[in-house]
Design an enzyme around this catalytic site. Structure first.
Site, PDB file in Angstrom:
ATOM      1  N   ASP A  53       0.870  -1.025  -0.093  1.00  0.00           N
ATOM      2  CA  ASP A  53      -0.063   0.084  -0.074  1.00  0.00           C
ATOM      3  C   ASP A  53       1.018   1.319  -0.251  1.00  0.00           C
ATOM      4  OD1 ASP A  53      -2.001  -1.700   0.115  1.00  0.00           O
ATOM      5  OD2 ASP A  53      -2.888  -1.086   2.305  1.00  0.00           O
ATOM      6  N   ALA A  54       2.043   1.255   0.624  1.00  0.00           N
ATOM      7  CA  ALA A  54       2.617   2.617   0.913  1.00  0.00           C
ATOM      8  C   ALA A  54       3.575   2.656  -0.344  1.00  0.00           C
ATOM      9  CB  ALA A  54       3.753   2.284   2.146  1.00  0.00           C
ATOM     10  N   TYR A  56       2.099   2.078  -3.511  1.00  0.00           N
ATOM     11  CA  TYR A  56       1.154   2.606  -4.254  1.00  0.00           C
ATOM     12  C   TYR A  56       0.929   4.087  -3.811  1.00  0.00           C
ATOM     13  CZ  TYR A  56      -3.402   3.039  -6.396  1.00  0.00           C
ATOM     14  OH  TYR A  56      -4.184   3.459  -7.224  1.00  0.00           O
ATOM     15  N   ASP A  57       0.532   4.236  -2.641  1.00  0.00           N
ATOM     16  CA  ASP A  57       0.693   5.634  -2.248  1.00  0.00           C
ATOM     17  C   ASP A  57       1.694   6.860  -2.731  1.00  0.00           C
ATOM     18  OD1 ASP A  57      -1.521   4.946  -1.109  1.00  0.00           O
ATOM     19  OD2 ASP A  57      -0.892   4.882   1.168  1.00  0.00           O
ATOM     20  N   SER A 102     -33.569  -7.720 -20.410  1.00  0.00           N
ATOM     21  CA  SER A 102     -33.544  -8.549 -19.112  1.00  0.00           C
ATOM     22  C   SER A 102     -33.874  -9.885 -19.209  1.00  0.00           C
ATOM     23  CB  SER A 102     -34.728  -7.812 -18.323  1.00  0.00           C
ATOM     24  OG  SER A 102     -36.047  -8.248 -18.813  1.00  0.00           O
ATOM     25  N   LEU A 103     -33.997 -10.629 -18.039  1.00  0.00           N
ATOM     26  CA  LEU A 103     -34.078 -12.149 -18.209  1.00  0.00           C
ATOM     27  C   LEU A 103     -35.438 -12.715 -17.695  1.00  0.00           C
ATOM     28  CD1 LEU A 103     -30.496 -12.774 -16.616  1.00  0.00           C
ATOM     29  CD2 LEU A 103     -31.123 -13.122 -19.050  1.00  0.00           C
ATOM     30  N   GLU A 134     -23.645 -18.522 -14.527  1.00  0.00           N
ATOM     31  CA  GLU A 134     -22.911 -17.475 -13.641  1.00  0.00           C
ATOM     32  C   GLU A 134     -23.938 -17.082 -12.839  1.00  0.00           C
ATOM     33  OE1 GLU A 134     -23.075 -14.400 -16.809  1.00  0.00           O
ATOM     34  OE2 GLU A 134     -21.834 -15.412 -17.998  1.00  0.00           O
ATOM     35  N   LYS A 136     -26.169 -14.979 -10.477  1.00  0.00           N
ATOM     36  CA  LYS A 136     -26.943 -13.652 -10.734  1.00  0.00           C
ATOM     37  C   LYS A 136     -26.827 -12.709  -9.863  1.00  0.00           C
ATOM     38  CE  LYS A 136     -31.404 -12.097 -12.363  1.00  0.00           C
ATOM     39  NZ  LYS A 136     -31.657 -10.892 -11.551  1.00  0.00           N
ATOM     40  N   ASP A 138     -26.670  -9.578  -7.328  1.00  0.00           N
ATOM     41  CA  ASP A 138     -27.792  -8.460  -7.201  1.00  0.00           C
ATOM     42  C   ASP A 138     -27.347  -7.230  -7.011  1.00  0.00           C
ATOM     43  OD1 ASP A 138     -30.410  -8.268  -6.540  1.00  0.00           O
ATOM     44  OD2 ASP A 138     -30.269  -9.203  -4.465  1.00  0.00           O
ATOM     45  N   ARG A 157     -28.909   0.831 -16.801  1.00  0.00           N
ATOM     46  CA  ARG A 157     -29.956   0.399 -17.938  1.00  0.00           C
ATOM     47  C   ARG A 157     -30.963   0.870 -18.149  1.00  0.00           C
ATOM     48  NH1 ARG A 157     -34.100  -3.520 -17.126  1.00  0.00           N
ATOM     49  NH2 ARG A 157     -34.433  -4.520 -19.048  1.00  0.00           N
ATOM     50  N   TYR A 246     -20.520  -9.448 -17.535  1.00  0.00           N
ATOM     51  CA  TYR A 246     -21.227 -10.688 -17.967  1.00  0.00           C
ATOM     52  C   TYR A 246     -21.786 -10.592 -19.545  1.00  0.00           C
ATOM     53  CZ  TYR A 246     -25.365  -7.900 -16.376  1.00  0.00           C
ATOM     54  OH  TYR A 246     -26.371  -6.905 -16.105  1.00  0.00           O
ATOM     55  N   LYS A 311     -26.860 -19.192 -20.028  1.00  0.00           N
ATOM     56  CA  LYS A 311     -26.736 -18.693 -21.059  1.00  0.00           C
ATOM     57  C   LYS A 311     -26.335 -19.900 -22.233  1.00  0.00           C
ATOM     58  CE  LYS A 311     -25.460 -14.359 -18.985  1.00  0.00           C
ATOM     59  NZ  LYS A 311     -24.389 -13.407 -18.740  1.00  0.00           N
ATOM     60  N   LYS A 335     -34.089 -18.607 -10.274  1.00  0.00           N
ATOM     61  CA  LYS A 335     -33.990 -17.864  -9.010  1.00  0.00           C
ATOM     62  C   LYS A 335     -34.077 -18.733  -7.926  1.00  0.00           C
ATOM     63  CE  LYS A 335     -34.676 -13.688  -8.965  1.00  0.00           C
ATOM     64  NZ  LYS A 335     -35.484 -12.866  -9.435  1.00  0.00           N
ATOM     65  N   CYS A 429     -41.971 -11.183  35.538  1.00  0.00           N
ATOM     66  CA  CYS A 429     -41.495 -12.108  34.822  1.00  0.00           C
ATOM     67  C   CYS A 429     -42.701 -13.060  34.359  1.00  0.00           C
ATOM     68  CB  CYS A 429     -40.754 -13.109  35.391  1.00  0.00           C
ATOM     69  SG  CYS A 429     -40.223 -14.585  34.739  1.00  0.00           S
ATOM     70  N   CYS A 432     -42.425 -16.545  36.636  1.00  0.00           N
ATOM     71  CA  CYS A 432     -42.418 -16.738  37.971  1.00  0.00           C
ATOM     72  C   CYS A 432     -43.091 -15.152  38.765  1.00  0.00           C
ATOM     73  CB  CYS A 432     -41.005 -16.899  38.798  1.00  0.00           C
ATOM     74  SG  CYS A 432     -39.980 -15.588  38.583  1.00  0.00           S
ATOM     75  N   CYS A 447     -35.405 -11.524  34.687  1.00  0.00           N
ATOM     76  CA  CYS A 447     -36.076 -11.587  35.636  1.00  0.00           C
ATOM     77  C   CYS A 447     -35.179 -11.749  36.896  1.00  0.00           C
ATOM     78  CB  CYS A 447     -36.724 -13.119  35.468  1.00  0.00           C
ATOM     79  SG  CYS A 447     -37.238 -13.976  36.885  1.00  0.00           S
ATOM     80  N   CYS A 453     -37.682 -18.675  39.686  1.00  0.00           N
ATOM     81  CA  CYS A 453     -38.169 -18.950  38.686  1.00  0.00           C
ATOM     82  C   CYS A 453     -37.778 -20.258  38.015  1.00  0.00           C
ATOM     83  CB  CYS A 453     -37.379 -17.658  37.592  1.00  0.00           C
ATOM     84  SG  CYS A 453     -38.137 -17.663  35.988  1.00  0.00           S
TER      85      CYS A 453
END
Ligand code: IVH
Length: 696
Positions: A53-54, A56-57, A102-103, A134, A136, A138, A157, A246, A311, A335, A429, A432, A447, A453
């Site tokens: 990361d360093a 990259y930064d 759409s499907l 594949e 689906k 969400d 879309r 996709y 598909k 589904k 309670c 009891c 309680c 109890c």
């Protein structure tokens, strides 16, 4: 080193170094683009970081610096351009030259067989059809347009023919290439796929919303949609969205592979993320097998899926099949059973757990969700009821994913009837009739009945008999359960009227064991006040607090009558514990329990009135260090204080003894050097035991 030759390690010197000519910086900027794009791809698409990361930064800031000094080098595909741009006032409309379809859905095997039959009939073949499978995803469908390898437009879309231009937002999605990798890209390429929010990002987004008192997103799809449709792309940039491609939209100037699976492989070479679960199978059998496998794996995936898309893999066959209205004939979405359904909250019951915790449980109009019929769901506690703002009579959404217990996800406020009833915690309670207590800052109500109890009786008796409490040898959990189930005991005191006749009726209880058990019960009558207090099971009164109470009050009658002020003056007793103690003794049936036990013959040596300096370890200073295996360091300190010792933080000549657990370091060394007594954990437990404190 001379004055005008700054060290390479001298940061201020580096900052002052003038950025040299445009030509060099152009070359460097191109290099940085490539390096950062590759690193981004490795990190977000391959999930396999190539740079720390360093580093990259550093590269990122170097590029930013160049772009600030030479604005002419700033291009739209620069890796620095993923952070969001100036907010828009509205989205422009975009026309999809190739409609975004759409499907159709399949909900069971029959639907899948029908689909496969239709495909075979239309293709007029008896050959087994090859399908690409594949998950689906969400999320929401987007179209990405690349010209000469550069991302020029991202769109939603919309209705399939017209969507919205969300390019600024699309640029902030780290797994979307701003510039295609590799070579031989078509001059015009439209890639389609799903932008989605992984489950973990969704959860942390909602944690944040809750902390800021903002409205939570109902599911990752809504969160993804809400994040993408922001006019301020900086907001989109702050959400951790992902993209997975996709399908192919428009393409010009280059032939593409002849199979769907190969097109996806090609996308992957150009730097897109494709779904790792994708697979090619033969025939409908293959599809059904894949569906089953993924259904089992669904909950382990890091993102939500709501089914599988199948598909026809051969593009020539896809073209022959064509589409009807808005859905292709060559694909179908199988589904999964819905994981969320609506029903009515008909009532709320309160259940009492083994420790007295009162849990509100939703009674629901039965609803089929996630593959089973659900008629109750836990509401956890009153805070959860408040958070959900749920009332009896409300229409509620029930969520059940996999084997996870069903939960009431949210209320459909729009459907709240006028007659909806606010849910209130009981004051007594339901088992009891003892008071229910809930302290400020505590989510759970309990309680206060304890032994009285029925719901808590077994646990209370097990605790009473345990080693640190009344220490009744041979009275294990199983025997307590049998005694209660057989109605041989219903209170602590009943233990003391057990006889041979009743004990011998227990399963697997030989004559000798029965005798031993009765003897152990008899022996337990002689105890200490501290152990007796601990055995009563007052909340938060552990061994140390019990010992402190004994030290302070010496006598049970004074303790029973103590007020709040007196209680909080006891060592280690804070306002919460004090309140629990007060509540316990103010419950009349608890007084009866104590009377019953004293009448049964429980007794302890009268402790002399001891001032603090008469306690066994008074005047001694201890230090505790290292890792103790059987207790926490604070617990160890508590015991020492209960015996009158002072506990210090560092070893000095004044230290009497060091309690040294495992991996003790410098304190142990110092104590050895000073010749101070050192107790290991076993020796410490022995010392406690000599002073009447049993640990373990
Ligand atoms: S293919 C003509 N593949 O499902 C093919 N769609 O109900 C059109 N979706 O709007 C889509 N994962 O948002 C396809 N692997 C996948 C998908 C997928 C999710 C969504 C997509 C589409 C909707 C269709």
């Amino acid at each position: 080193m001379s004055q005008d030759q700054p060290s390479l390690f001298d940061e201020s010197a580096k900052e002052n170094t003038p950025i040299t000519g445009l030509a060099e910086n152009t070359a460097r900027a191109i290099e940085l683009h490539d390096q950062l794009n590759q690193a981004n791809y490795a990190y977000y698409v391959l999930d396999n970081p190539s740079l720390p990361d360093a580093e990259y930064d550093r590269l990122f800031h170097e590029l930013k610096n160049i772009e600030t000094q030479f604005p002419q080098l700033l291009s739209s595909d620069s890796p620095t351009q993923r952070v969001g741009a100036t907010p828009l006032s509205q989205f422009e409309q975009v026309t999809h030259e190739v409609a975004m379809l759409s499907l159709d859905n399949a909900f069971n095997e029959d639907d899948m067989n029908d689909f496969n039959r239709r495909v075979s009939e239309r293709l007029n073949t008896t050959d087994v059809i090859e399908y690409a499978c594949e998950p689906k995803l969400d999320g929401i469908a987007v179209s990405l347009l690349y010209e000469n390898g550069l991302l020029v437009r991202g769109a939603t879309r919309g209705d399939g023919s017209t969507g919205e231009n969300i390019t600024q937002n699309i640029r902030t999605v780290a797994s979307i290439p701003l510039k295609l990798l590799g070579a031989d890209h078509p001059p015009v390429l439209e890639v389609r796929g799903e932008v989605y929010m992984p489950k973990r990002s969704f959860e942390s987004l909602n944690v944040l919303a809750r902390e800021n008192d903002e409205r939570e997103f109902v599911n990752p799809r809504n969160a993804a949609a809400g994040s993408l449709r922001q006019l301020d792309s900086k907001i989109t940039a702050s959400r951790r969205l992902e993209f997975c491609c996709y399908s192919l939209g428009r393409v010009e100037g280059r032939d593409m592979p002849i199979k769907h699976s190969e097109i996806l492989a090609q996308f992957s070479h150009w730097g897109f993320k494709t779904n790792a679960e994708s697979k090619v199978v033969q025939g409908v059998e293959g599809c059904l097998g894949y569906y089953q496998q993924l259904a089992e794996k669904r909950n382990q995936l890091s993102y939500e899926i709501d089914g599988i898309v199948f598909k026809v893999n051969d593009i020539a066959q896809q073209q022959r099949l064509g589409f009807v209205s808005r859905a292709p004939r060559w694909a179908i979405a199988h589904k999964f059973p819905a994981q969320e359904e609506m029903t009515i909250l008909e009532g709320v019951d309160f259940q009492v757990g083994r420790t007295g915790a009162i849990t509100p449980v939703a009674r629901l109009k039965p609803v089929f969700v996630g593959g089973v019929t659900v008629s109750n769901a836990t509401l956890h506690n009153m805070d959860e009821i408040k958070r959900l703002d749920v009332r009896i009579g409300d229409t509620v959404v029930i969520h059940r994913a996999g084997d996870v217990i069903p939960k009431l996800a949210r209320v459909v406020l729009e459907r709240r009837p006028h007659s909806a009833v606010v849910i209130e915690m009981l004051s007594r309670c339901p088992v009891c009739d003892s008071h229910i207590e809930r302290l400020e800052d505590e989510a759970i109500a309990r309680c206060s009945g304890g032994l009285v109890c029925g719901a808590q009786r077994k646990e209370a008796i097990k605790h009473f008999a345990s080693r640190k409490a009344m220490d009744i040898d041979g009275l294990g959990d199983k025997i307590v359960e049998q005694l209660v189930d057989e109605n041989l005991i219903s209170s602590f005191a009943d233990l003391y009227s057990l006889d041979m006749e009743s004990v011998a009726t227990l399963e697997r209880m030989a004559q000798k064991s029965a005798q031993n058990l009765l003897a152990a019960i008899e022996d337990s009558k002689k105890t200490t006040l501290a152990k007796f207090l601990y055995s009563l099971g007052i909340r938060e009164v552990g061994v140390t607090t019990a010992q402190n109470l004994q030290n302070h009050f010496l006598d049970i009658r004074t303790l029973v009558k103590a007020d709040f002020e007196t209680l909080i003056s006891v060592q280690d007793v804070g306002p919460i514990v004090a309140q629990y103690i007060l509540n316990f003794f103010s419950e009349p049936h608890n007084q009866e329990v104590i009377d019953g036990l004293l009448q049964a013959g429980i007794h302890w040596p009268q402790v002399e009135v001891k001032t603090a300096d008469q306690l066994p370890l008074a005047t001694q200073t201890f230090v505790v260090t290292g890792t103790l295996n059987l207790m926490g360091r604070d617990e160890a300190k508590g015991y020492l204080q209960a015996l009158g010792a002072k506990v210090a933080g560092s070893v000095s000549a004044k230290t009497h003894a060091l309690v040294a657990g495992e991996k003790a370091g410098s304190k142990l060394k110092k104590a050895q050097d000073l010749g101070i007594d050192i107790l290991d954990e076993a020796a410490f437990i022995q010392l406690l035991s000599e002073h009447g404190i049993e640990h373990g």
